[in-house]
Design a protein around this motif. Structure first.
Motif, PDB file in Angstrom:
ATOM      1  N   GLY A 101       0.799  -1.217   0.000  1.00  0.00           N
ATOM      2  CA  GLY A 101       0.000   0.000   0.000  1.00  0.00           C
ATOM      3  C   GLY A 101       0.829   1.263   0.000  1.00  0.00           C
ATOM      4  N   ALA A 102       2.141   1.134  -0.008  1.00  0.00           N
ATOM      5  CA  ALA A 102       3.025   2.302  -0.003  1.00  0.00           C
ATOM      6  C   ALA A 102       3.456   2.632  -1.427  1.00  0.00           C
ATOM      7  CB  ALA A 102       4.249   2.048   0.876  1.00  0.00           C
ATOM      8  N   ARG A 103       3.950   3.834  -1.610  1.00  0.00           N
ATOM      9  CA  ARG A 103       4.458   4.263  -2.910  1.00  0.00           C
ATOM     10  C   ARG A 103       5.976   4.092  -2.928  1.00  0.00           C
ATOM     11  NH1 ARG A 103       6.278   9.125  -5.242  1.00  0.00           N
ATOM     12  NH2 ARG A 103       5.966  10.227  -3.263  1.00  0.00           N
ATOM     13  N   PHE A 104       6.467   3.420  -3.943  1.00  0.00           N
ATOM     14  CA  PHE A 104       7.902   3.177  -4.032  1.00  0.00           C
ATOM     15  C   PHE A 104       8.625   4.421  -4.548  1.00  0.00           C
ATOM     16  CE2 PHE A 104      11.730   2.030  -6.364  1.00  0.00           C
ATOM     17  CZ  PHE A 104      12.425   1.328  -5.394  1.00  0.00           C
ATOM     18  N   ARG A 105       9.726   4.727  -3.904  1.00  0.00           N
ATOM     19  CA  ARG A 105      10.627   5.778  -4.350  1.00  0.00           C
ATOM     20  C   ARG A 105      12.048   5.235  -4.233  1.00  0.00           C
ATOM     21  NH1 ARG A 105       7.306   8.008  -0.637  1.00  0.00           N
ATOM     22  NH2 ARG A 105       8.962   7.987   0.943  1.00  0.00           N
ATOM     23  N   PRO A 106      12.833   5.303  -5.281  1.00  0.00           N
ATOM     24  CA  PRO A 106      14.212   4.813  -5.166  1.00  0.00           C
ATOM     25  C   PRO A 106      15.018   5.725  -4.269  1.00  0.00           C
ATOM     26  CG  PRO A 106      13.882   5.900  -7.278  1.00  0.00           C
ATOM     27  CD  PRO A 106      12.529   5.822  -6.631  1.00  0.00           C
ATOM     28  N   PRO A 107      15.943   5.155  -3.509  1.00  0.00           N
ATOM     29  CA  PRO A 107      16.789   5.994  -2.661  1.00  0.00           C
ATOM     30  C   PRO A 107      17.914   6.622  -3.467  1.00  0.00           C
ATOM     31  CG  PRO A 107      17.459   3.731  -2.430  1.00  0.00           C
ATOM     32  CD  PRO A 107      16.275   3.730  -3.365  1.00  0.00           C
ATOM     33  N   THR A 108      18.548   7.598  -2.873  1.00  0.00           N
ATOM     34  CA  THR A 108      19.773   8.168  -3.422  1.00  0.00           C
ATOM     35  C   THR A 108      20.954   7.482  -2.744  1.00  0.00           C
ATOM     36  OG1 THR A 108      18.696  10.298  -3.771  1.00  0.00           O
ATOM     37  CG2 THR A 108      21.095  10.303  -3.687  1.00  0.00           C
ATOM     38  N   VAL A 109      22.018   7.281  -3.483  1.00  0.00           N
ATOM     39  CA  VAL A 109      23.238   6.699  -2.914  1.00  0.00           C
ATOM     40  C   VAL A 109      24.343   7.742  -2.979  1.00  0.00           C
ATOM     41  CG1 VAL A 109      24.994   4.901  -3.124  1.00  0.00           C
ATOM     42  CG2 VAL A 109      22.587   4.343  -3.505  1.00  0.00           C
ATOM     43  N   GLN A 110      24.965   8.009  -1.840  1.00  0.00           N
ATOM     44  CA  GLN A 110      26.038   8.990  -1.760  1.00  0.00           C
ATOM     45  C   GLN A 110      27.304   8.343  -1.200  1.00  0.00           C
ATOM     46  OE1 GLN A 110      26.170  12.450  -2.670  1.00  0.00           O
ATOM     47  NE2 GLN A 110      28.301  11.828  -2.392  1.00  0.00           N
ATOM     48  N   PRO A 111      28.272   7.975  -2.043  1.00  0.00           N
ATOM     49  CA  PRO A 111      29.548   7.482  -1.527  1.00  0.00           C
ATOM     50  C   PRO A 111      30.310   8.640  -0.867  1.00  0.00           C
ATOM     51  CG  PRO A 111      29.211   6.858  -3.830  1.00  0.00           C
ATOM     52  CD  PRO A 111      28.209   7.904  -3.508  1.00  0.00           C
ATOM     53  N   PHE A 112      31.089   8.337   0.163  1.00  0.00           N
ATOM     54  CA  PHE A 112      31.827   9.411   0.830  1.00  0.00           C
ATOM     55  C   PHE A 112      33.151   8.897   1.368  1.00  0.00           C
ATOM     56  CE2 PHE A 112      29.693   7.315   4.309  1.00  0.00           C
ATOM     57  CZ  PHE A 112      30.538   7.443   5.405  1.00  0.00           C
ATOM     58  N   GLU A 133      16.235  10.254   2.460  1.00  0.00           N
ATOM     59  CA  GLU A 133      16.160   8.937   1.807  1.00  0.00           C
ATOM     60  C   GLU A 133      17.435   8.620   1.037  1.00  0.00           C
ATOM     61  OE1 GLU A 133      12.518   8.831  -0.463  1.00  0.00           O
ATOM     62  OE2 GLU A 133      11.285   8.789   1.351  1.00  0.00           O
ATOM     63  N   THR A 134      18.543   8.704   1.747  1.00  0.00           N
ATOM     64  CA  THR A 134      19.857   8.520   1.116  1.00  0.00           C
ATOM     65  C   THR A 134      20.673   7.469   1.853  1.00  0.00           C
ATOM     66  OG1 THR A 134      19.882  10.801   0.308  1.00  0.00           O
ATOM     67  CG2 THR A 134      22.004   9.691   0.473  1.00  0.00           C
ATOM     68  N   ILE A 135      21.287   6.600   1.079  1.00  0.00           N
ATOM     69  CA  ILE A 135      22.240   5.617   1.592  1.00  0.00           C
ATOM     70  C   ILE A 135      23.636   6.213   1.433  1.00  0.00           C
ATOM     71  CG2 ILE A 135      23.261   3.337   1.240  1.00  0.00           C
ATOM     72  CD1 ILE A 135      20.527   2.435   0.134  1.00  0.00           C
ATOM     73  N   TYR A 136      24.368   6.296   2.525  1.00  0.00           N
ATOM     74  CA  TYR A 136      25.733   6.823   2.502  1.00  0.00           C
ATOM     75  C   TYR A 136      26.702   5.648   2.619  1.00  0.00           C
ATOM     76  CZ  TYR A 136      23.698  11.445   3.145  1.00  0.00           C
ATOM     77  OH  TYR A 136      22.960  12.607   2.979  1.00  0.00           O
ATOM     78  N   MET A 137      27.415   5.379   1.528  1.00  0.00           N
ATOM     79  CA  MET A 137      28.359   4.276   1.493  1.00  0.00           C
ATOM     80  C   MET A 137      29.784   4.791   1.700  1.00  0.00           C
ATOM     81  SD  MET A 137      26.643   1.505   1.261  1.00  0.00           S
ATOM     82  CE  MET A 137      27.988   0.351   0.965  1.00  0.00           C
ATOM     83  N   HIS A 145      15.715   1.544   3.927  1.00  0.00           N
ATOM     84  CA  HIS A 145      14.898   2.355   3.014  1.00  0.00           C
ATOM     85  C   HIS A 145      13.518   1.731   2.835  1.00  0.00           C
ATOM     86  CE1 HIS A 145      13.898   5.133  -0.159  1.00  0.00           C
ATOM     87  NE2 HIS A 145      13.697   4.146  -1.010  1.00  0.00           N
ATOM     88  N   VAL A 146      13.450   0.424   2.726  1.00  0.00           N
ATOM     89  CA  VAL A 146      12.157  -0.258   2.623  1.00  0.00           C
ATOM     90  C   VAL A 146      11.337  -0.013   3.894  1.00  0.00           C
ATOM     91  CG1 VAL A 146      11.030  -2.517   2.431  1.00  0.00           C
ATOM     92  CG2 VAL A 146      13.015  -1.987   1.002  1.00  0.00           C
ATOM     93  N   GLN A 147      11.987  -0.081   5.043  1.00  0.00           N
ATOM     94  CA  GLN A 147      11.295   0.228   6.302  1.00  0.00           C
ATOM     95  C   GLN A 147      10.772   1.664   6.297  1.00  0.00           C
ATOM     96  OE1 GLN A 147      14.600  -0.648   8.918  1.00  0.00           O
ATOM     97  NE2 GLN A 147      13.683  -2.579   9.624  1.00  0.00           N
ATOM     98  N   ASN A 148      11.539   2.553   5.730  1.00  0.00           N
ATOM     99  CA  ASN A 148      11.124   3.951   5.669  1.00  0.00           C
ATOM    100  C   ASN A 148       9.881   4.111   4.791  1.00  0.00           C
ATOM    101  OD1 ASN A 148      11.174   6.732   6.014  1.00  0.00           O
ATOM    102  ND2 ASN A 148      12.749   7.067   4.475  1.00  0.00           N
ATOM    103  N   LEU A 149       9.884   3.497   3.609  1.00  0.00           N
ATOM    104  CA  LEU A 149       8.768   3.626   2.679  1.00  0.00           C
ATOM    105  C   LEU A 149       7.477   3.060   3.251  1.00  0.00           C
ATOM    106  CD1 LEU A 149      10.492   2.597  -0.688  1.00  0.00           C
ATOM    107  CD2 LEU A 149       9.997   4.919   0.122  1.00  0.00           C
ATOM    108  N   THR A 150       7.562   2.013   4.019  1.00  0.00           N
ATOM    109  CA  THR A 150       6.369   1.322   4.519  1.00  0.00           C
ATOM    110  C   THR A 150       5.942   1.786   5.908  1.00  0.00           C
ATOM    111  OG1 THR A 150       7.805  -0.483   5.307  1.00  0.00           O
ATOM    112  CG2 THR A 150       6.797  -0.744   3.136  1.00  0.00           C
ATOM    113  N   GLY A 151       6.601   2.781   6.459  1.00  0.00           N
ATOM    114  CA  GLY A 151       6.193   3.337   7.742  1.00  0.00           C
ATOM    115  C   GLY A 151       6.797   2.671   8.954  1.00  0.00           C
ATOM    116  N   ILE A 152       7.545   1.601   8.762  1.00  0.00           N
ATOM    117  CA  ILE A 152       8.118   0.876   9.894  1.00  0.00           C
ATOM    118  C   ILE A 152       9.179   1.721  10.591  1.00  0.00           C
ATOM    119  CG2 ILE A 152       9.473  -1.159  10.554  1.00  0.00           C
ATOM    120  CD1 ILE A 152       8.119  -2.660   8.248  1.00  0.00           C
ATOM    121  N   LEU A 153       9.970   2.425   9.815  1.00  0.00           N
ATOM    122  CA  LEU A 153      11.088   3.183  10.373  1.00  0.00           C
ATOM    123  C   LEU A 153      10.597   4.269  11.327  1.00  0.00           C
ATOM    124  CD1 LEU A 153      14.250   3.377   9.979  1.00  0.00           C
ATOM    125  CD2 LEU A 153      13.769   5.274   8.456  1.00  0.00           C
TER     126      LEU A 153
END
Length: 416
Positions: A234-245, A269-273, A309-317
């Motif tokens: 029931g959630a809307r999918f949005r791809p995350p951003t990936v930021q290497p650092f 909604e960003t993954i920092y690698m 990120h999946v937890q964030n999209l579905t409200g779990i986070l």
């Protein structure tokens, strides 16, 4: 191939703690850390990671008062500093609006002459104008002589009350509670993940371009794997951003640096690698099996953060963040964190298990994956111990279905 031939790692290997320095910002979710792969030695990581105070710790160190700490994860829209205000009960109640409408009707009665009807009076239709002139058809003629006066009898006007009509606004259906979002989320009923034939990048993370190529490849694969399941929740999918650092990185969730692990920030909604970490792991040891371990380690870290990120999209986070803030004790707050982190690993391993044939996760890669999901130490008691991490990672890898990752529905012993 039996894992016994590799044996245990040589000597004690200090484990880097989770998380990264904090700056009073909304929390982010740091990935777990593992020991280097087994066999034939090699020095432990030269630079131990800086510890992350557990949630609720302030500037005075772990366990002190203060806001959520960096390394935990920020739900979208979280405060830019300090803790969110405590909840003051449920949402507003719908107000029932009653409109009492009383319509008073008057009935006009008009008499018609005896020439028209053989009666003294005739109760005909009421009209709005006293100058009303009846209309006749083409072949009809008036039947009332113009010279004859008309007698009019007026009856008293009756007042007939009308029953009041009640108009009410329907009560809005209450949304899911925080407990519903973590315990009974629709994602758990979304079904099994389908393989997307994801293959490992041919680039090796020996340098910046090689590491970036691996991140881009994994992001593409994960963005194909999760949308269908997220939509079914029931959630809307949005791809995350990936930021290497490398070095220091400033985010809406705080400031981190490459002495810590990768992390996810829910606010943007960003993954920092961590480039420094992934490149360093790959180049640190000359043995091929250690390089396989470094590749599997990077894969699992990336998939784990995508699980947040999946937890964030579905409200779990966000729901877990609020539940932990309202926890009556630090022990329960830490347990809530472990439930969240172990689920993120389980979600990540759903993807790895669904694509184990194409990636592939076989032979030495499978052995090193099994090694790393067990050999880690939870210094801050916020991510779960190695035994429980292996339990949930294996469930995701074999089950390939979010239903097997409901860490919020099990006893405390399963999330130690």
């Amino acid at each position: 191939m039996s894992g016994n031939q590799w044996g245990p790692p040589p000597g004690p290997q200090p484990q880097p703690p989770y998380g990264a320095p904090h700056g009073g910002q909304p929390p982010s979710y740091g990935a777990p850390q593992w020991q280097p792969g087994p066999q034939y030695g090699g020095p432990p990581p030269s630079a131990p990671y800086q510890g992350m105070p557990p949630y609720g710790g302030g500037s005075g160190g772990p366990g002190g008062p203060g806001g959520p700490q960096f390394g935990w994860g920020a739900p979208p829209g979280g405060p830019s500093g300090g803790q969110p205000p405590r909840k003051k009960g449920g949402g507003g109640k719908a107000v029932l609006v009653v409109l009492g409408v009383v319509v008073l009707g008057g009935v006009g009665l008009f008499g018609v002459s005896k020439a028209l009807k053989d009666n003294d009076s005739y109760a005909g239709p009421s009209y709005s104008s006293s100058s009303y002139t009846p209309t006749y058809g083409p072949s009809a003629s008036p039947s009332v002589a113009t010279s004859q006066p008309t007698r009019t009898t007026t009856r008293p006007t009756a007042t007939k009350p009308t029953a009041p009509r009640t108009t009410s606004t329907p009560k809005p259906k209450p949304g899911p509670t925080d407990t519903d979002l973590v315990l009974r989320n629709k994602l758990y009923k979304a079904g099994a993940m389908k393989a997307v034939s994801c293959k490992e990048s041919r680039s090796r993370p020996s340098n910046v371009s090689g590491a970036r190529a691996n991140y881009a490849n994994l992001l593409k694969c994960l963005n194909k794997s999760w949308p269908a399941l997220v939509a079914k929740s029931g959630a809307r999918f949005r791809p995350p951003t990936v930021q290497p650092f490398s070095g220091t990185v400033t985010t809406p969730c705080g400031t981190g640096n490459d002495s810590g692990p990768p992390f996810y920030c829910g606010t943007n909604e960003t993954i920092y690698m961590n480039l420094t970490e992934d490149i360093g792991n790959y180049n640190r040891y000359p043995q091929e099996y250690q390089k396989v371990w470094a590749r599997m380690w990077m894969l699992h870290q990336f998939a784990h953060e995508y699980g947040h990120h999946v937890q964030n999209l579905t409200g779990i986070l966000a729901a877990n963040h609020r539940i932990r803030y309202e926890a009556p004790s630090q022990a329960l707050e830490l347990e809530g964190s472990r439930r969240l982190e172990l689920q993120a690993s389980c979600f990540g391993d759903i993807f790895i298990g669904s694509n184990k044939r194409s990636y592939p996760i076989t032979g030495q890669s499978l052995f090193q994956w099994k090694w790393l999901i067990l050999h880690w130490t939870d210094h801050n008691n916020d991510h779960g111990d190695g035994v429980n991490h292996r339990y949930w990672a294996t469930r995701g890898f074999n089950g390939r279905n979010p239903s097997v990752c409901n860490t919020f529905a099990v006893s405390s012993a399963k999330v130690q």
